[in-house]
Write an enzyme that holds these catalytic residues in place. Structure first.
Site, PDB file in Angstrom:
ATOM      1  N   GLU A   4     -19.432 -29.985 -45.283  1.00  0.00           N
ATOM      2  CA  GLU A   4     -19.545 -31.035 -44.263  1.00  0.00           C
ATOM      3  C   GLU A   4     -19.104 -30.478 -42.908  1.00  0.00           C
ATOM      4  O   GLU A   4     -18.119 -29.773 -42.820  1.00  0.00           O
ATOM      5  CB  GLU A   4     -18.661 -32.225 -44.672  1.00  0.00           C
ATOM      6  CG  GLU A   4     -18.787 -33.402 -43.767  1.00  0.00           C
ATOM      7  CD  GLU A   4     -20.243 -33.715 -43.443  1.00  0.00           C
ATOM      8  OE1 GLU A   4     -20.998 -34.015 -44.361  1.00  0.00           O
ATOM      9  OE2 GLU A   4     -20.626 -33.639 -42.254  1.00  0.00           O
ATOM     10  N   VAL A  48     -13.516 -37.257 -44.671  1.00  0.00           N
ATOM     11  CA  VAL A  48     -14.847 -36.780 -45.076  1.00  0.00           C
ATOM     12  C   VAL A  48     -15.470 -37.720 -46.110  1.00  0.00           C
ATOM     13  O   VAL A  48     -16.613 -38.156 -45.964  1.00  0.00           O
ATOM     14  CB  VAL A  48     -14.763 -35.329 -45.615  1.00  0.00           C
ATOM     15  CG1 VAL A  48     -16.081 -34.914 -46.262  1.00  0.00           C
ATOM     16  CG2 VAL A  48     -14.423 -34.366 -44.479  1.00  0.00           C
ATOM     17  N   THR A  96     -13.990 -28.411 -48.047  1.00  0.00           N
ATOM     18  CA  THR A  96     -14.032 -27.019 -47.599  1.00  0.00           C
ATOM     19  C   THR A  96     -13.274 -26.153 -48.594  1.00  0.00           C
ATOM     20  O   THR A  96     -12.086 -26.378 -48.829  1.00  0.00           O
ATOM     21  CB  THR A  96     -13.395 -26.900 -46.198  1.00  0.00           C
ATOM     22  OG1 THR A  96     -14.089 -27.785 -45.329  1.00  0.00           O
ATOM     23  CG2 THR A  96     -13.488 -25.480 -45.670  1.00  0.00           C
ATOM     24  N   LEU A 112     -18.816 -32.567 -40.025  1.00  0.00           N
ATOM     25  CA  LEU A 112     -18.502 -33.642 -39.077  1.00  0.00           C
ATOM     26  C   LEU A 112     -17.177 -33.398 -38.365  1.00  0.00           C
ATOM     27  O   LEU A 112     -16.258 -32.786 -38.906  1.00  0.00           O
ATOM     28  CB  LEU A 112     -18.503 -34.998 -39.778  1.00  0.00           C
ATOM     29  CG  LEU A 112     -17.610 -35.243 -40.989  1.00  0.00           C
ATOM     30  CD1 LEU A 112     -16.188 -35.540 -40.590  1.00  0.00           C
ATOM     31  CD2 LEU A 112     -18.189 -36.383 -41.795  1.00  0.00           C
ATOM     32  N   PHE A 148     -17.417 -26.138 -26.860  1.00  0.00           N
ATOM     33  CA  PHE A 148     -16.237 -25.428 -27.380  1.00  0.00           C
ATOM     34  C   PHE A 148     -15.780 -24.301 -26.473  1.00  0.00           C
ATOM     35  O   PHE A 148     -15.218 -23.311 -26.911  1.00  0.00           O
ATOM     36  CB  PHE A 148     -16.457 -24.964 -28.829  1.00  0.00           C
ATOM     37  CG  PHE A 148     -16.263 -26.107 -29.785  1.00  0.00           C
ATOM     38  CD1 PHE A 148     -17.181 -27.144 -29.829  1.00  0.00           C
ATOM     39  CD2 PHE A 148     -15.130 -26.185 -30.586  1.00  0.00           C
ATOM     40  CE1 PHE A 148     -16.990 -28.240 -30.653  1.00  0.00           C
ATOM     41  CE2 PHE A 148     -14.927 -27.277 -31.416  1.00  0.00           C
ATOM     42  CZ  PHE A 148     -15.859 -28.300 -31.445  1.00  0.00           C
ATOM     43  N   CYS A 174      -8.472 -29.021 -39.722  1.00  0.00           N
ATOM     44  CA  CYS A 174      -9.495 -28.045 -40.151  1.00  0.00           C
ATOM     45  C   CYS A 174      -9.292 -26.644 -39.595  1.00  0.00           C
ATOM     46  O   CYS A 174      -9.075 -25.704 -40.365  1.00  0.00           O
ATOM     47  CB  CYS A 174     -10.880 -28.554 -39.784  1.00  0.00           C
ATOM     48  SG  CYS A 174     -11.359 -29.965 -40.764  1.00  0.00           S
ATOM     49  N   ASP A 224     -11.092 -43.334 -55.356  1.00  0.00           N
ATOM     50  CA  ASP A 224      -9.861 -42.640 -54.957  1.00  0.00           C
ATOM     51  C   ASP A 224      -8.778 -43.011 -55.954  1.00  0.00           C
ATOM     52  O   ASP A 224      -8.734 -44.147 -56.430  1.00  0.00           O
ATOM     53  CB  ASP A 224      -9.443 -43.063 -53.539  1.00  0.00           C
ATOM     54  CG  ASP A 224      -8.573 -42.016 -52.877  1.00  0.00           C
ATOM     55  OD1 ASP A 224      -9.006 -41.421 -51.875  1.00  0.00           O
ATOM     56  OD2 ASP A 224      -7.441 -41.773 -53.376  1.00  0.00           O
TER      57      ASP A 224
END
Ligand code: UDX
Length: 429
Positions: A151, A11, A121, A153, A249, A260, A30
């Site tokens: 997000e 992400v 998330t 994506l 889906f 996820c 990072d």
């Protein structure tokens, strides 16, 4: 605008790169020194189609840089995005320690007004905690705003999803950060939903759980199809043409995976529990998903009987197409289940073999997808890579000791496969 992204995972790196591509000045931070060194040297820690090219262009243009220092990132930018992992814990709840640690670091480095945006998330109400933490640890006592900007994506399509989002969700506690958030996202021409932080956080968990539910729904339908002689793809097409439902889906499979859906489902069930609601519907989504894998393994065992010392070819290790990610991959789960039954495995994935090597032992990694079937008692398709549709089926059939193909992703036409001489077993058809 000047933006800092903390966390250079899937992400964070995609977000930072796509912000730079839109013209913003971005620092990606990072704490993993190796990762930053690799990025500074022009390398990539992950495979994501189109990402490397965009990183190169934006680094060369001076809009994208990498750093180890949160301090530097906070000092040089007006808006700080948090994109660190929120892994699942043993009980399904979310480990928020990275979010908490980064919030403290940001607080310690702030000397002027900043907008702190959460992209990871997180459970509903995390924004309040982030705000409390920053307030507590900010020695300079400067003003700040916390924003929730989840997000959506998908791995494998991340750059396209980021550049052309269906919507951008912005959760705020005051109107002050709204103009900046709108400016950041202006280049993407997407509808921007401005709402409160709790609703923004919930939108993410509610959306991902709904998508997982859609997959489990069609997987349940696939069982009815098998029992009744119907074809799940025909059913999905017929359902999907209703614009209220949509076709996306609704591809039956051996189950969903990835970093996820499984995690977000568990987390959402936990959060709901804490809020006093037993989200039984989502528990059923999990149960159907687990059962789908068991059903597929059972299908293999019923056909081959004893798996001990049988050689099985497995095409696909990534949790889905277009990625090298094997985290919570149904394909890896399947391999481990087959190994547990004593099967010997020959495996191939277009991108994920390196990453799979750390989780799969005592398997033969085969470079050419058309060679996997050689000497195998059966071949299994576990990931929906489009290249598998271009398999040399004639060669594969001849290479197999028995022409048995289990397709966990419904890549081929049933009648065509039978015409080619395969014993072809797919999902819900
Ligand atoms: C998901 C969400 O789509 C994205 O919006 C969110 O930001 C992160 O989680 P991702 O995990 O990258 O994205 O993959 P996705 O394309 O959603 O697929 C998840 C899993 O579901 C994969 O294992 C995939 O193979 C499976 N799947 C998907 C199906 O089995 N059937 C389908 O019809 C679609």
């Amino acid at each position: 605008m000047k933006l800092t992204i903390i966390g250079t995972g899937y992400v964070g790196l995609v977000t930072g790169t796509c912000f730079a591509e839109a013209g913003h000045h971005v620092i990606c931070v990072d704490k993993d020194a190796g990762k930053i060194k690799l990025l500074q040297a022009g390398g990539m820690p992950i495979y994501e189609p189109g990402l490397k090219e965009l990183v190169d262009v934006n680094v060369a243009a001076g809009r994208l840089s990498f750093s180890n220092s949160t301090q530097e990132g906070v000092e040089k930018s007006d808006v700080i995005f948090i994109a660190v992992p929120t892994p699942a814990q043993m009980d399904g709840s979310v480990d928020l320690s990275f979010i908490e640690a980064v919030s403290r670091e940001i607080a310690g480095a702030m000397t002027s007004y900043k907008i702190v945006v959460d992209k990871s998330t997180v459970p509903v109400k995390t924004g309040d905690k982030v705000a409390e933490t920053i307030k507590r640890y900010c020695k300079a006592k400067v003003e700040f705003d916390v924003v929730s900007n989840p997000e959506f994506l998908r791995e494998g399509f991340a750059v396209g999803d980021f550049m052309r989002p269906d919507r951008v969700v912005v959760g705020v506690r005051s109107q002050r950060p709204v103009a900046a958030m709108k400016e950041i996202y202006a280049p993407y021409n997407a509808p921007i939903i401005v709402t409160d932080i709790n609703s923004a956080e919930l939108i993410k968990h509610a959306a991902n759980s709904f998508l997982a539910l859609k997959i489990s729904y069609i997987n349940a339908i696939s069982v009815i199809c098998e029992a009744s002689g119907a074809n799940v793809q025909e059913v999905a097409n017929g359902m999907g043409m209703d614009t209220r439902i949509g076709r996306k889906f609704l591809d039956a499979s051996l189950g969903f995976g990835g970093s996820c859906f499984p995690k977000d489902l568990s987390a959402f069930i936990q959060i709901s529990d804490q809020l006093g609601y037993n989200f039984g519907l989502l528990k059923e989504v999990q149960r159907i998903n687990a059962e789908q894998m068991e059903r597929f393994v059972k299908k293999i065992i019923e056909t081959l009987w004893v798996l001990k010392n049988k050689t099985i070819g497995v095409l696909g290790l990534a949790f889905k197409q277009n990625t090298d990610d094997v985290r919570m991959s149904p394909a890896i789960d399947l391999c481990l289940r087959l190994q547990k039954e004593g099967a010997v495995l020959r495996v191939h994935d277009p991108r994920a073999m390196e990453k799979a090597k750390s989780v799969l032992k005592e398997v033969v990694f085969v470079d050419d997808m058309n060679e996997v079937a050689e000497g195998c008692d059966a071949l299994v398709i576990a990931t929906e890579w489009p290249e598998f549709k271009r398999l040399d089926l004639e060669r594969v059939r001849k290479a197999l000791t028995h022409p048995i193909l289990f397709d966990g992703r419904n890549l081929f036409d049933v009648e065509e496969m039978e015409r080619l001489g395969f014993i072809y077993k797919s999902i819900g058809r």
